[in-house]
Design a protein around this motif. Structure first.
Motif, PDB file in Angstrom:
ATOM      1  N   ALA A   1       2.782   2.438 -14.847  1.00  0.00           N
ATOM      2  CA  ALA A   1       3.565   3.550 -14.293  1.00  0.00           C
ATOM      3  C   ALA A   1       3.043   3.944 -12.919  1.00  0.00           C
ATOM      4  O   ALA A   1       3.813   4.171 -11.976  1.00  0.00           O
ATOM      5  N   ASP A   2       1.719   4.015 -12.788  1.00  0.00           N
ATOM      6  CA  ASP A   2       1.127   4.404 -11.504  1.00  0.00           C
ATOM      7  C   ASP A   2       1.377   3.346 -10.425  1.00  0.00           C
ATOM      8  O   ASP A   2       1.588   3.683  -9.251  1.00  0.00           O
ATOM      9  N   TYR A   3       1.355   2.077 -10.812  1.00  0.00           N
ATOM     10  CA  TYR A   3       1.674   1.022  -9.845  1.00  0.00           C
ATOM     11  C   TYR A   3       3.106   1.179  -9.347  1.00  0.00           C
ATOM     12  O   TYR A   3       3.374   1.101  -8.138  1.00  0.00           O
ATOM     13  N   HIS A   4       4.015   1.402 -10.271  1.00  0.00           N
ATOM     14  CA  HIS A   4       5.422   1.552  -9.904  1.00  0.00           C
ATOM     15  C   HIS A   4       5.599   2.730  -8.939  1.00  0.00           C
ATOM     16  O   HIS A   4       6.292   2.615  -7.926  1.00  0.00           O
ATOM     17  N   GLN A   5       4.961   3.841  -9.252  1.00  0.00           N
ATOM     18  CA  GLN A   5       5.117   5.012  -8.391  1.00  0.00           C
ATOM     19  C   GLN A   5       4.411   4.833  -7.050  1.00  0.00           C
ATOM     20  O   GLN A   5       4.905   5.291  -6.013  1.00  0.00           O
ATOM     21  N   LEU A   6       3.277   4.139  -7.065  1.00  0.00           N
ATOM     22  CA  LEU A   6       2.584   3.855  -5.799  1.00  0.00           C
ATOM     23  C   LEU A   6       3.498   3.080  -4.860  1.00  0.00           C
ATOM     24  O   LEU A   6       3.612   3.403  -3.666  1.00  0.00           O
ATOM     25  N   GLU A   7       4.159   2.054  -5.377  1.00  0.00           N
ATOM     26  CA  GLU A   7       5.081   1.267  -4.572  1.00  0.00           C
ATOM     27  C   GLU A   7       6.204   2.149  -4.039  1.00  0.00           C
ATOM     28  O   GLU A   7       6.601   2.049  -2.872  1.00  0.00           O
ATOM     29  N   ASP A   8       6.743   3.018  -4.904  1.00  0.00           N
ATOM     30  CA  ASP A   8       7.838   3.899  -4.516  1.00  0.00           C
ATOM     31  C   ASP A   8       7.430   4.866  -3.404  1.00  0.00           C
ATOM     32  O   ASP A   8       8.085   4.965  -2.360  1.00  0.00           O
ATOM     33  N   VAL A   9       6.358   5.601  -3.649  1.00  0.00           N
ATOM     34  CA  VAL A   9       5.948   6.639  -2.704  1.00  0.00           C
ATOM     35  C   VAL A   9       5.510   6.023  -1.381  1.00  0.00           C
ATOM     36  O   VAL A   9       5.773   6.571  -0.306  1.00  0.00           O
ATOM     37  N   ASP A  10       4.868   4.858  -1.442  1.00  0.00           N
ATOM     38  CA  ASP A  10       4.460   4.193  -0.195  1.00  0.00           C
ATOM     39  C   ASP A  10       5.672   3.846   0.672  1.00  0.00           C
ATOM     40  O   ASP A  10       5.596   3.901   1.906  1.00  0.00           O
ATOM     41  N   ARG A  11       6.770   3.481   0.042  1.00  0.00           N
ATOM     42  CA  ARG A  11       7.972   3.173   0.818  1.00  0.00           C
ATOM     43  C   ARG A  11       8.452   4.418   1.552  1.00  0.00           C
ATOM     44  O   ARG A  11       8.895   4.340   2.706  1.00  0.00           O
ATOM     45  N   TYR A  12       8.394   5.575   0.911  1.00  0.00           N
ATOM     46  CA  TYR A  12       8.746   6.821   1.598  1.00  0.00           C
ATOM     47  C   TYR A  12       7.741   7.123   2.715  1.00  0.00           C
ATOM     48  O   TYR A  12       8.124   7.407   3.858  1.00  0.00           O
ATOM     49  N   ILE A  13       6.458   7.043   2.392  1.00  0.00           N
ATOM     50  CA  ILE A  13       5.409   7.398   3.358  1.00  0.00           C
ATOM     51  C   ILE A  13       5.518   6.552   4.622  1.00  0.00           C
ATOM     52  O   ILE A  13       5.303   7.040   5.737  1.00  0.00           O
TER      53      ILE A  13
END
Length: 837
Positions: free
Chosen positions: A380-392
């Motif tokens: 779950a944390d990997y998935h969210q890391l990928e997501d949030v990094d795209r925004y950042i």
């Protein structure tokens, strides 16, 4: 909706480094307040009878629309009706029709009613019309690349490789292209649809099929009924030759409409759906609220997937075979996303597109929840890391509020802020409130607003009601404000007090307040401190320690959506990796040593720890960073990597290990690679082929057909493209379109790959291959909406297409006997050139 995201290097920098999304955002333009649609009329029930003209790509429709004034008396009904022919409008009184005067222009149908009606005084209007989706003028966007509402796919059956299908796409306001309605998210209605189709086709719509009757001339009429109110953009029709694979959750039917070629794999693709329904129902304390759940896929779909109530439509990328599925069901997150919308989006619907966060941010976060439950917190944390990094890493999104009332186009809000940042914000809120209050707040929101519309304020009120906490500070920052914290930090040890002073600096213009987890490492072991950072540029905290801390790690739980600048030594990163339970800390440690690999022995120790990590994404990251052509790394890591290449429980990790071994160019590994070529896994096969191509290229010609690149992952396509192009593997020509269609931009990021992509484009343009040519033009059509107003990018693609057109014209001159196959390719390229003018 789950947006279609073009990947490879297509969106990762290239022309989007000039921020395409900034082109459609309203910064720098006159602000326009996007008020929620004023409700003059309340829709009650929509009844449709439709049949289809496949040759003209039109739909013949009859509609009975029951409505009443919303509050104020009125003698007029105004409907959206895009690109239609309107033949008859009448008042229907128990089957008796009385003609009504109407005016139809500019896609608006204004009907003069027979009298002035009062609130809750129902009337039914009958409309006979022809839907002409190809006449609809509205354009697509970055999120949804077309907006004509109703789509006829291979309607005349001219393409033998393409099934004939019809499907509808209502979001944002395109349902009015196939039936007159009030096309706003704050309008809800029950519905029924009679669909007359050739008997060989199956149909799907919202709700339950109540009846099916054979007609003359090989036709059949299916009657679908939806007895609960839902928004008009969620109305759906699907028609085609599908197998229906049946499943269930409790007593609720769960159906998978799937192209017959993929029927054997339907349960592998969709089969977790009942477990998802059970999990989400329990997690929110609110059972799945609809009579059935069906999922269907559509060819040439205009986005990623769409949560039409009880009838989710997926793009055809969901169609996967065992070689892909054994690696990873790449569509499982989307399956969870669209299902979760049946609570957040379908049951309770955003009252306006400005408030889309109450639909899409929750659907995005459901992907985290499902991964956490099914595969563990690391996943779950990997998935969210990928997501949030795209925004950042998309600076143009920094100035956009999550709830925004000043967009230029309503589809601008389908972006990284609403989805990826919004999901990260919900994770912060969950962390702040605690699980019990967070999920109880979601339950209260659903029960309070069920079958109605809501906005972000109602979300806040539900969380406040349950928790007893005031949350204005949180919503003002994260929902009604923009940006995120940008942090750096420093520390000073005071030996007399045995204390370390940690200073947190916020460098963005508007300071935030937030809880923050800080790990202070004393004698090699971390102690977690949870502090409150005030909305000030500088915050100072003191912690007891025995000596100068070995390491300070801020945002140690990885919850805060922030940009953090820090500098750590390889030794500190190794300590962080070894002592952290959180995936994000371990992953960040590996990323932190990428410039030290091959230069610092501690970096090699960290890689050795990384390839033994229990979570496969960490093992993959370590494998990607290493270079086994380096003797020191080979000595320390080679034996373990060889074991991983053969025995890792995850095929994706095996593939990464094979790629790492290939860098040695050592022929002793050929048996591993040759075995890998015969694996079920696409990733293992692809990386094995690439490895053989590196070590013994003479063997590639006979092996390159052994892998199916149709719908392949980004990594696999990147690996295989040079091999396919160099060896002219014609069977794979159409499958390399996702990269070769964008070769001018790929060259900016990766010149070597870009050169292969350019060679691949030229190869296709000098070949008589309709499927490959159309793969390129369709891929570019999808990308057009994601370019916004980027004139430079469009000009580059236009020039590329013109060069391709010249090559096709030369091919025709040299082979006039092949005109029947080359001319359609020329037509496809000309149409694409026209699109990019």
């Amino acid at each position: 909706m789950k947006k279609a995201i073009l990947s490879i290097a297509i969106l990762g920098g290239i022309f989007f480094s000039v921020n395409v999304s900034a082109q459609t955002e309203t910064s720098g333009r006159e602000k326009v307040y996007r008020a929620t649609h004023t409700k003059v009329t309340e829709l009650k029930h929509t009844k449709l009878k439709v049949n289809f003209d496949y040759q003209k790509e039109q739909m013949n429709g009859e509609e009975w629309l029951t409505a009443s004034p919303y509050f104020y008396p009125t003698n007029e009904l105004t409907l959206d009706a895009k690109g239609m022919l309107v033949h008859e409008v009448a008042l229907d009184n128990n089957g008796k029709r009385s003609p009504l005067k109407y005016e139809y222009k500019n896609d608006v149908l204004k009907i003069n009613l027979d009298k002035t009606y009062q609130k809750n005084q129902d009337y039914t209007v009958y409309i006979k019309y022809t839907s002409r989706p190809n006449e609809v003028k509205q354009q697509g966007s970055m999120a949804i690349n077309d907006a004509k509402g109703l789509y006829f796919i291979n309607a005349q059956g001219k393409d033998p490789d393409m099934p004939t299908q019809i499907w509808a796409q209502g979001e944002t306001e395109s349902s009015s292209a196939w039936f007159p309605t009030i096309d706003k998210p704050n309008q809800k209605s029950t519905q029924e649809i009679y669909m007359t189709v050739p008997d060989k086709y199956v149909t799907l719509s919202n709700g339950i099929m109540k009846d099916s009757q054979k007609e003359s001339n090989g036709l059949r009429t299916d009657h679908w009924v939806m007895d609960k109110r839902h928004s008009t953009y969620l109305f759906f029709m699907g028609v085609g030759e599908y197998a229906i694979v049946k499943d269930k959750w409790k007593n609720t039917p769960v159906d998978y409409y799937i192209e017959k070629e993929y029927e054997p794999y339907a349960k592998q693709i969709y089969g977790n759906t009942p477990e998802m329904i059970e999990f989400f129902s329990k997690k929110m304390g609110y059972d799945y609220p609809w009579a059935k759940y069906a999922q269907i896929s559509g060819r040439d779909y205009v986005s990623g997937a769409m949560e039409n109530t009880t009838a989710t439509l997926h793009g055809s990328d969901i169609l996967q075979k065992p070689g892909q599925l054994i690696d990873e069901n790449k569509w499982e997150d989307t399956i969870a996303h669209e299902l979760f919308h049946h609570w957040f989006g379908d049951l309770v619907t955003a009252e306006s597109w400005s408030n889309l966060t109450v639909n899409e941010s929750f659907a995005n976060y459901s992907e985290y929840l499902w991964n956490e439950y099914k595969y563990g917190k690391d996943q779950a944390d990997y998935h969210q890391l990928e997501d949030v990094d795209r925004y950042i890493h998309n600076p143009s999104d920094f100035k956009k509020n999550l709830v925004r009332f000043n967009y230029e186009s309503r589809e601008d809000v389908f972006d990284l802020v609403t989805y990826q940042k919004g999901g990260g914000i919900l994770h912060m809120l969950r962390n702040y409130l605690g699980d019990d209050a967070f999920f109880a707040g979601m339950n209260d929101y659903l029960k309070t607003n069920e079958y109605q519309n809501a906005e972000a304020h109602q979300l806040r009120l539900s969380f406040e009601k349950v928790s007893g906490k005031d949350l204005n500070w949180f919503f003002n920052q994260w929902y009604f404000g923009s940006g995120n914290p940008k942090l750096n930090y420093s520390s000073t040890f005071e030996p007399v007090k045995k204390q370390v002073t940690v200073t947190i600096n916020q460098t963005q213009e508007q300071p935030f307040e937030f809880p923050l987890a800080i790990d202070v490492y004393d004698n090699g072991k971390p102690k977690r401190y949870n502090v409150w950072v005030n909305a000030e540029a500088k915050n100072t905290f003191n912690f007891d320690v025995s000596k100068t801390p070995d390491l300070i790690n801020i945002n140690a739980d990885g919850v805060l959506v922030a940009e953090i600048t820090d500098t750590k030594t390889p030794e500190q990163y190794l300590m962080q990796f070894t002592n952290s339970k959180e995936f994000k800390n371990r992953y960040a440690a590996l990323n932190g040593i990428k410039d030290q690999v091959g230069k610092n022995p501690t970096a090699t120790k960290l890689l050795a720890a990384g390839i033994k990590d229990p979570y496969f994404r960490v093992r993959i990251k370590a494998l990607e960073l290493m270079d086994l052509s380096n003797p020191e790394q080979m000595k320390a890591l080679g034996t373990e990597v060889e074991k991983i290449a053969s025995n890792d429980p995850k095929t994706l990790t095996q593939a990464a290990a094979i790629n790492a071994l290939a860098k040695t160019k050592d022929k002793k590994y050929l048996p591993i690679f040759e075995k890998g070529v015969n694996a079920v896994s696409n990733a293992v096969r692809g990386n094995s082929l690439a490895a053989i191509a590196t070590i013994d290229p003479t063997k590639i010609g006979s092996l390159a057909d052994k892998i199916d690149l149709n719908g392949a992952s980004e990594n696999l396509l990147t690996q295989m493209l040079p091999i396919v192009v160099k060896n002219k593997v014609t069977s794979q020509m159409a499958n390399i379109a996702p990269i070769v269609a964008f070769y001018p931009f790929v060259k900016f990021q990766n010149p070597e790959l870009g050169k292969s992509a350019e060679d691949g484009f030229n190869w296709i343009m000098t070949s008589d291959n309709l499927k490959a040519t159309e793969s390129i033009t369709k891929m570019l059509s999808r990308a057009k909406g994601q370019m916004g107003d980027n004139a430079q990018a469009k000009m580059m693609i236009s020039q590329m297409l013109k060069d391709g057109l010249n090559k096709k014209m030369d091919l025709l001159k040299q082979n006039p006997q092949k005109a029947s196959s080359i001319n359609p390719q020329i037509d496809a390229i000309n149409k694409a050139i026209e699109d990019f003018k």
